[in-house]
Design a protein around this motif. Structure first.
Motif, short mmCIF file in Angstrom:
data_model
loop_
_atom_site.label_atom_id
_atom_site.label_comp_id
_atom_site.label_asym_id
_atom_site.label_seq_id
_atom_site.Cartn_x
_atom_site.Cartn_y
_atom_site.Cartn_z
N UNK A 51 -5.75 4.69 4.34
CA UNK A 51 -5.66 5.29 5.67
C UNK A 51 -6.21 4.29 6.69
N UNK A 52 -5.33 3.77 7.55
CA UNK A 52 -5.73 2.80 8.56
C UNK A 52 -6.02 3.49 9.87
N UNK A 72 -2.04 -9.40 18.35
CA UNK A 72 -2.50 -9.18 16.98
C UNK A 72 -3.09 -7.78 16.84
N UNK A 73 -2.39 -6.93 16.14
CA UNK A 73 -2.84 -5.55 15.96
C UNK A 73 -3.91 -5.47 14.87
N UNK A 74 -5.01 -4.80 15.18
CA UNK A 74 -6.14 -4.69 14.27
C UNK A 74 -6.41 -3.22 13.94
N UNK A 75 -6.55 -2.90 12.66
CA UNK A 75 -6.96 -1.56 12.22
C UNK A 75 -7.93 -1.71 11.07
N UNK A 216 -3.03 -0.88 -2.09
CA UNK A 216 -1.92 -1.41 -1.30
C UNK A 216 -0.57 -1.12 -1.93
N UNK A 217 -0.57 -0.69 -3.18
CA UNK A 217 0.67 -0.33 -3.85
C UNK A 217 1.53 -1.51 -4.22
N UNK A 218 0.91 -2.60 -4.65
CA UNK A 218 1.67 -3.77 -5.09
C UNK A 218 1.27 -4.09 -6.53
#
Length: 504
Positions: A51-52, A72-75, A216-218
């Motif tokens: 959850x970001x 640059x979007x930061x969460x 992260x689902x990788x």
């Protein structure tokens, strides 16, 4: 701003395999793609359950200077790892703070030095130094290591003991005092942390990276390790070789189990970085004038007899000044600020050096001193325990060969002397079975010297070594050649030729 398509001046990369981006639709990244050890894995888009949210005011304030670019979007977010104390194996929770920089579909984890800027803040600043186009494909996920930053930061060393570790003049070679302060620090941390103490180490932090991969689902994790943080990433490759994506290690500590040899390298690297700082200072016509070395020698002489009164947490002594110099040299961007701080101290104003030292040795109302978490992690990792006589012999030898940083390195070596035997001393990672791993070394690095990084690359079965003939701690964001090679490896799967050399 660096340009991803810039020409690699004196920096030769191998042919690109140009793998496609694939979407991972397996829950939690449970299906690992089959990749041969000499193949670069394909990229995977995140299928994240993290959850970001908007970052806290504390983190936003930390990113205000220097200002992060508006594009640059930061969460921020969190992931839970397993504490895994030897007293309760595979049990307990380690809450790990995360920061996401950028909105591209493919995640890259970022881990920083345990005694440096928290991984979240470092990731945002690294992202700001990379081309905006890079984030059409990628997002950087900075991670505060367990026991640091906002990942349940360790706060176990009393402030008076921190002073006794930082303020004494290393050049006096008072080894017994070093051991006494370190023993008290270790005892206090053992009392405060109790059964959590042995769980704060690099071995278990590598497992936190696997928890992040799952969140992260990788199926495979891409990652950048900076400085001592590279040790976490290389240990992840050692423990989970079939879960390794594209890894870049920007400055790796010497993998030798011989702590004395490793710290000797740090002393040598410190001298090289100092020489580069002096040359840069003279070239920039900085406040230290045309002979910075003479100014610093005079300053140290005065501080040995007349320290500059500081705040209630720390005075500016010769020892404090040397530790501030070591910290300042670790970030090339901070060299102008270090020069200014030293010039002010030469005039009797120690505020600039205290600003450099405070995050490490004092902390603030919102962040504890980073010394504590670094001490616990580094000493838990270290296999060897040297006696006072062994440290004294090393200190005398290093003071002759490395006059400025030999005593500082010996003092830091002593800090783990009285530490209890670790539950899981860090093995030498080999990454056997992992795909190619790009290792970058910097010629004049005060934290992770070039020779040690080169040995680390040789220890990795799939290590590919690239060196930058520049100065500072790490090359990413500073060397166009090294940064472009890393971007090519992460983006296109282009593996540089082993032994590539980038110009200063």
């Amino acid at each position: 701003m660096l340009v991803a398509a810039a020409t690699l001046s004196a920096c030769t990369a191998g042919p690109s395999v140009r793998p496609e981006i694939v979407t991972n639709d397996g829950a939690g990244g449970s299906t690992t793609q089959s990749v041969q050890p000499n193949e670069v894995p394909p990229l995977e888009e995140a299928d994240s359950n993290i959850q970001w949210r908007t970052c806290s005011g504390e983190i936003r304030d930390a990113l205000s200077t220097p200002q992060i670019p508006g594009w640059l979007k930061i969460n921020c977010g969190r992931v839970n790892g397993v504490l895994d104390s030897p007293y309760a194996p595979d049990r307990g929770t380690a809450r790990i703070q995360l920061l996401k920089a950028g909105d591209g579909p493919v995640p890259i984890a970022v881990v920083n030095d345990v005694d440096g800027t928290p991984g979240t803040i470092y990731a945002a600043r690294l992202a700001a130094s990379l081309p905006q186009a890079f984030f059409q494909k990628f997002q950087l996920i900075g991670m505060d290591r367990r026991g640091t930053g906002n990942s349940a930061a360790v706060n176990c060393v009393p402030q008076q003991i921190r002073r006794e570790m930082i303020e004494p003049d290393p050049a006096a070679l008072d080894v017994d005092a070093w051991f006494e302060a370190a023993q008290t620090a270790g005892q206090q941390c053992s009392i405060t942390l109790e059964r959590q103490l042995p769980a704060i180490d690099t071995w278990r932090t590598a497992a936190d990276l696997d928890s992040l991969r799952s969140g992260l689902g990788v199926s495979r994790l891409n990652a950048i390790g900076h400085g001592e943080g590279s040790r976490v990433v290389s240990m992840f490759a050692d423990r989970f070789p079939d879960r390794v994506g594209r890894l870049v290690l920007d400055g790796v500590p010497d993998p030798t189990p011989d702590a004395q040899l490793a710290f000797e390298g740090v002393a040598k690297g410190g001298e090289a970085a100092w020489d580069a700082f002096v040359a840069d200072c003279v070239q920039r016509r900085c406040e230290l004038g045309t002979a910075p070395e003479r100014v610093i020698s005079d300053l140290m002489g005065r501080l040995r007899t007349n320290p500059i009164p500081g705040n209630e947490g720390l005075d500016v002594t010769a020892g404090a000044a040397m530790h501030a110099i070591a910290i300042g040299l670790s970030d090339r961007r901070s060299w102008p600020a270090l020069a200014t701080a030293l010039a002010k101290a030469n005039g009797g104003d120690g505020s600039g050096l205290l600003t450099i030292l405070t995050p490490t040795a004092v902390g603030s109302d919102v962040q504890v001193a980073s010394l504590d978490g670094a001490l616990v992690t580094i000493c838990n990792d270290m296999k060897t325990r040297l006696s006072p006589d062994q440290v004294r012999n090393a200190a005398e030898d290093w003071q002759d060969r490395f006059p400025l940083f030999g005593p500082v390195a010996a003092q830091r070596l002593a800090f783990c002397g009285p530490w209890t035997v670790p539950d899981h001393p860090l093995p030498t990672p080999t990454g056997r079975g992992a795909p190619p791993i790009l290792v970058i070394g910097t010629a004049s690095d005060a934290v992770t010297p070039l020779d040690g990084s080169q040995r680390a690359a040789q220890q990795l079965d799939s290590g590919v070594f690239l060196s930058w003939q520049g100065a500072g701690h790490g090359a990413l964001g500073f060397s166009t050649c090294a940064t472009t090679a890393a971007i090519g490896f992460l983006t296109e799967g282009a593996v540089p030729r082993n032994g590539t050399v980038c110009p200063p």
